[in-house]
Design a protein around this motif. Sequence first.
Motif, mmCIF file in Angstrom:
data_model
loop_
_atom_site.group_PDB
_atom_site.id
_atom_site.type_symbol
_atom_site.label_atom_id
_atom_site.label_comp_id
_atom_site.label_asym_id
_atom_site.label_seq_id
_atom_site.Cartn_x
_atom_site.Cartn_y
_atom_site.Cartn_z
ATOM 1 N N VAL A 56 0.840 -1.208 0.000
ATOM 2 C CA VAL A 56 0.000 0.000 0.000
ATOM 3 C C VAL A 56 0.870 1.252 0.000
ATOM 4 N N ASN A 57 1.970 1.217 0.759
ATOM 5 C CA ASN A 57 2.873 2.366 0.794
ATOM 6 C C ASN A 57 3.723 2.461 -0.472
ATOM 7 N N ILE A 58 4.135 1.324 -1.013
ATOM 8 C CA ILE A 58 4.884 1.361 -2.276
ATOM 9 C C ILE A 58 3.981 1.897 -3.390
ATOM 10 N N ALA A 59 2.697 1.565 -3.344
ATOM 11 C CA ALA A 59 1.761 2.069 -4.350
ATOM 12 C C ALA A 59 1.690 3.591 -4.321
ATOM 13 N N TYR A 60 1.901 4.176 -3.130
ATOM 14 C CA TYR A 60 1.951 5.646 -3.056
ATOM 15 C C TYR A 60 3.159 6.173 -3.832
ATOM 16 N N GLU A 61 4.292 5.515 -3.707
ATOM 17 C CA GLU A 61 5.475 5.935 -4.470
ATOM 18 C C GLU A 61 5.202 5.831 -5.971
ATOM 19 N N ALA A 62 4.514 4.760 -6.368
ATOM 20 C CA ALA A 62 4.191 4.600 -7.784
ATOM 21 C C ALA A 62 3.242 5.692 -8.263
ATOM 22 N N GLU B 199 -1.566 -4.806 -7.474
ATOM 23 C CA GLU B 199 -2.210 -4.583 -8.768
ATOM 24 C C GLU B 199 -2.108 -3.107 -9.165
ATOM 25 N N GLU B 200 -2.267 -2.218 -8.186
ATOM 26 C CA GLU B 200 -2.188 -0.794 -8.468
ATOM 27 C C GLU B 200 -0.769 -0.383 -8.868
ATOM 28 N N ILE B 201 0.229 -0.981 -8.249
ATOM 29 C CA ILE B 201 1.619 -0.675 -8.614
ATOM 30 C C ILE B 201 1.852 -0.992 -10.088
ATOM 31 N N ILE B 202 1.389 -2.162 -10.522
ATOM 32 C CA ILE B 202 1.562 -2.541 -11.926
ATOM 33 C C ILE B 202 0.801 -1.579 -12.826
ATOM 34 N N ARG B 203 -0.424 -1.227 -12.445
ATOM 35 C CA ARG B 203 -1.205 -0.266 -13.232
ATOM 36 C C ARG B 203 -0.451 1.042 -13.388
ATOM 37 N N ARG B 204 0.101 1.541 -12.281
ATOM 38 C CA ARG B 204 0.798 2.829 -12.313
ATOM 39 C C ARG B 204 2.040 2.780 -13.197
ATOM 40 N N VAL B 205 2.725 1.660 -13.196
ATOM 41 C CA VAL B 205 3.916 1.534 -14.039
ATOM 42 C C VAL B 205 3.519 1.544 -15.512
ATOM 43 N N PHE B 206 2.435 0.861 -15.851
ATOM 44 C CA PHE B 206 1.931 0.917 -17.224
ATOM 45 C C PHE B 206 1.583 2.355 -17.613
ATOM 46 N N GLN C 210 12.323 5.380 -15.604
ATOM 47 C CA GLN C 210 13.232 4.446 -14.936
ATOM 48 C C GLN C 210 12.894 4.299 -13.458
ATOM 49 N N ARG C 211 12.430 5.389 -12.854
ATOM 50 C CA ARG C 211 12.024 5.335 -11.452
ATOM 51 C C ARG C 211 10.826 4.394 -11.276
ATOM 52 N N ALA C 212 9.898 4.457 -12.217
ATOM 53 C CA ALA C 212 8.720 3.588 -12.156
ATOM 54 C C ALA C 212 9.111 2.121 -12.281
ATOM 55 N N VAL C 213 10.011 1.829 -13.213
ATOM 56 C CA VAL C 213 10.484 0.454 -13.386
ATOM 57 C C VAL C 213 11.177 -0.022 -12.110
ATOM 58 N N GLY C 214 11.931 0.895 -11.473
ATOM 59 C CA GLY C 214 12.598 0.557 -10.217
ATOM 60 C C GLY C 214 11.613 0.239 -9.104
ATOM 61 N N ILE C 215 10.499 0.942 -9.071
ATOM 62 C CA ILE C 215 9.460 0.683 -8.056
ATOM 63 C C ILE C 215 8.854 -0.700 -8.276
ATOM 64 N N LEU C 216 8.644 -1.065 -9.550
ATOM 65 C CA LEU C 216 8.125 -2.399 -9.856
ATOM 66 C C LEU C 216 9.081 -3.472 -9.354
ATOM 67 N N ASP C 217 10.375 -3.263 -9.578
ATOM 68 C CA ASP C 217 11.384 -4.213 -9.085
ATOM 69 C C ASP C 217 11.407 -4.253 -7.562
ATOM 70 N N LYS C 218 11.302 -3.084 -6.938
ATOM 71 C CA LYS C 218 11.308 -2.991 -5.479
ATOM 72 C C LYS C 218 10.168 -3.804 -4.874
ATOM 73 N N ALA C 219 9.013 -3.780 -5.549
ATOM 74 C CA ALA C 219 7.856 -4.523 -5.059
ATOM 75 C C ALA C 219 7.908 -5.997 -5.409
ATOM 76 N N GLY C 220 8.927 -6.384 -6.209
ATOM 77 C CA GLY C 220 9.065 -7.786 -6.600
ATOM 78 C C GLY C 220 7.974 -8.247 -7.551
ATOM 79 N N LEU C 221 7.545 -7.342 -8.437
ATOM 80 C CA LEU C 221 6.426 -7.642 -9.328
ATOM 81 C C LEU C 221 6.864 -7.627 -10.788
ATOM 82 N N LYS C 222 6.064 -8.248 -11.633
ATOM 83 C CA LYS C 222 6.231 -8.186 -13.075
ATOM 84 C C LYS C 222 4.917 -7.731 -13.690
#
Length: 503
Positions: free
Chosen positions: A220-226, A302-309, A326-338
């Motif tokens: 939930v907090n990582i989604a805020y960064e995204a 799910e929201e993190i992935i949406r935000r990266v898209f 690049q920051r967005a891609v890094g957040i996706l990696d930080k969350a361990g998501l694809k």
Amino acid sequence: MHSVGFDSKKYIEEQTKFILERVNASSGRLYIECGGKLLHDKHASRVLPGFDENNKMKVFQALKEHLDVIICIYAGDIEQRKIRSDFGISYDDDVLKMINEFAHYGISCNKVVITRFANQVSAVQFKRKLEQRGISVYTHTATPGYPTDIDVIVSEEGYGKNPYIKVDSPVVIVTAPGPGSGKLATCLNQMYHEAKRGEKPSYSKLETFPIWNLPLNHPVNIAYEAATVDIGDVNMIDYFHHDAYGKIAVNYSRDLEAYPLLKRILERITGECVYKSPTDMGVNRCGFGIIDDEVCRKAANEEIIRRVFHTKLDYLMGICSKEVYQRAVGILDKAGLKEEERSTVLPARKALEDAIRNHKGKDDGTVCAAAIELADGRIVTSHNSNLMHAGSALILNALKAILGYDKELDLIHKDVIERITFLKRDILSGKGVSINVDEILVALSISGTLQEEAAEATKALKELRGCDVHFTHVPSAGDMDGLRKLGINVTTDPQYPARNSYK
């Protein structure tokens, strides 16, 4: 059915109680800077399933007997016609919308301040428009020396130069259409004038995210960064709070950076700062409304992935920089998501491959596909045609699946199709007559007067709210407008379709 992870009723009760406790502890008027979305907080409702997107307004409705409201808008945002992406309307139009919505909740809102005003033409026109509607409009110029020269800021040459906004209630909500609108400066300006009169005003901040009593790397907090990737907010442990109390609390980088200076300004205005940390300044009780952590974790991922898209699309369109991308891609990696973990991504891409193989044999960019996940977990797909955009076909396919209709059933009456085609091609001289989502909704409604199945499908449109959709190509403006109205969560691969429609 979608799972629930948040209890809005519990949150409203807890939040209202805590604000009243803060008011009772104050010796004078309490100014609450309201960050994030005041109304229609769709981010919160997505990452906290069960969160009513108007929860903050319902809290204020419970406090309305004690409440004044000030809306801030930055003159530069008026001049540049800055747009709220979630509604597709400008910030100045959103101010008018907010005033009407406050009234809907029984809260009087008739005070607007235009910040960093320098006689910008559009800002002057907007001021006139508001005044003609009976709204009291104030203008604040940029504060000299801000943010470092406290001697000037807290003086008659700083806050003293801007007019005081007349308020009467013990609680004043200071809100805005978006960030950078001058909410904090307005709070401090008001406090300066009241302190000069011998009063003892106080300040608090109401922001939903990050949630201070969740772990630092909670989804939930990582989604805020995204969600704030464009401005680069980073969640951090509030080291001021830890030093003062020995307890872990989460805050974000800008608040931590601003705290020492804000503390000094408050001390200069009121003689003291009762808060030992930026977390202390907050009144957010959102974390206490979470009733199922796993549901919220899943929704936030799910929201993190949406935000990266979304950020990838912004990069394609030139709206954001490579650094933000690049920051967005890094957040996706930080969350361990694809990105493929989003349930509709792979089905949409497979639908594209199937359509190319079955009808074209090659990918020349004219074929587009989409997929939607229904509330019961079923996945429905579509592709475009001479007649319809992929999104339009998707909506009709989804409705047929929900209602159990045969896939071959025509929900749009042929006479309606013919009239739309005639209008677009022969009257409006359109080169493409394929029907977008916005148009298909009207066509479906009209068809409902001609056939019962279309009438039932029109009623079933509300069942699509909150569903997730993925496109293989960027949808048109008409598609996005229609999907937004339906309340559908959309992502897309960063690929524009070719001009020619699929045949």
